[in-house]
Design a protein around this motif. Sequence first.
Motif, PDB file in Angstrom:
ATOM      1  N   ALA A  44       0.810  -1.212   0.000  1.00 55.33           N
ATOM      2  CA  ALA A  44       0.000   0.000   0.000  1.00 55.33           C
ATOM      3  C   ALA A  44       0.851   1.273   0.000  1.00 55.33           C
ATOM      4  O   ALA A  44       0.626   2.175  -0.798  1.00 55.33           O
ATOM      5  N   CYS A  45       1.841   1.348   0.907  1.00 56.96           N
ATOM      6  CA  CYS A  45       2.611   2.592   1.031  1.00 56.96           C
ATOM      7  C   CYS A  45       4.066   2.461   0.587  1.00 56.96           C
ATOM      8  O   CYS A  45       4.778   3.452   0.507  1.00 56.96           O
ATOM      9  N   GLY A  46       4.548   1.227   0.354  1.00 56.58           N
ATOM     10  CA  GLY A  46       5.911   1.025  -0.121  1.00 56.58           C
ATOM     11  C   GLY A  46       6.967   0.964   0.966  1.00 56.58           C
ATOM     12  O   GLY A  46       8.153   0.964   0.661  1.00 56.58           O
ATOM     13  N   LEU A  47       6.574   0.907   2.245  1.00 60.03           N
ATOM     14  CA  LEU A  47       7.556   0.822   3.332  1.00 60.03           C
ATOM     15  C   LEU A  47       8.381  -0.451   3.176  1.00 60.03           C
ATOM     16  O   LEU A  47       7.843  -1.545   3.034  1.00 60.03           O
ATOM     17  N   ASP A  48       9.712  -0.314   3.185  1.00 58.88           N
ATOM     18  CA  ASP A  48      10.628  -1.444   3.026  1.00 58.88           C
ATOM     19  C   ASP A  48      10.804  -2.138   4.373  1.00 58.88           C
ATOM     20  O   ASP A  48      11.423  -1.602   5.279  1.00 58.88           O
TER      21      ASP A  48
END
Length: 131
Positions: A44-48
């Motif tokens: 959803a937000c691309g947090l690694d």
Amino acid sequence: MPDGTIIPKGQPPVWRAALFGLCPECGAKTLFEGPVQFHAKCEACGLDYGRYNVGDGPAAFLTLIIGALLVALALALDAAVQPPLWVHVVLWVPLTAAAVVYGLRVAKGALLASEHQRQAAEGRQVDEPHD
């Protein structure tokens, strides 16, 4: 919050992220790919998620705690009703496996969410000017 930590809007608290497998940044249910394996990043937000060093640290403690509790319950059941051995095998083996896997999932999720909220990073040596 009592300890002064401010959680930005959209970020779930650590306990909720751990119990439900929520992304610690946006709250989407994208934390886990498998029973205890993290996704590479939030869809959803691309947090690694790979930048957090969670590992299997909680596994040993969790296994020992769950093992002690289940052995105590098995001994109590045996003392109370003395069931045959096959009842113990059918009851305790799947219960142990399920408790360890779900407990590990919650513990790893809590550790990752806690690291994210506190912006934890590996230690770095800072060169300061000498007097």
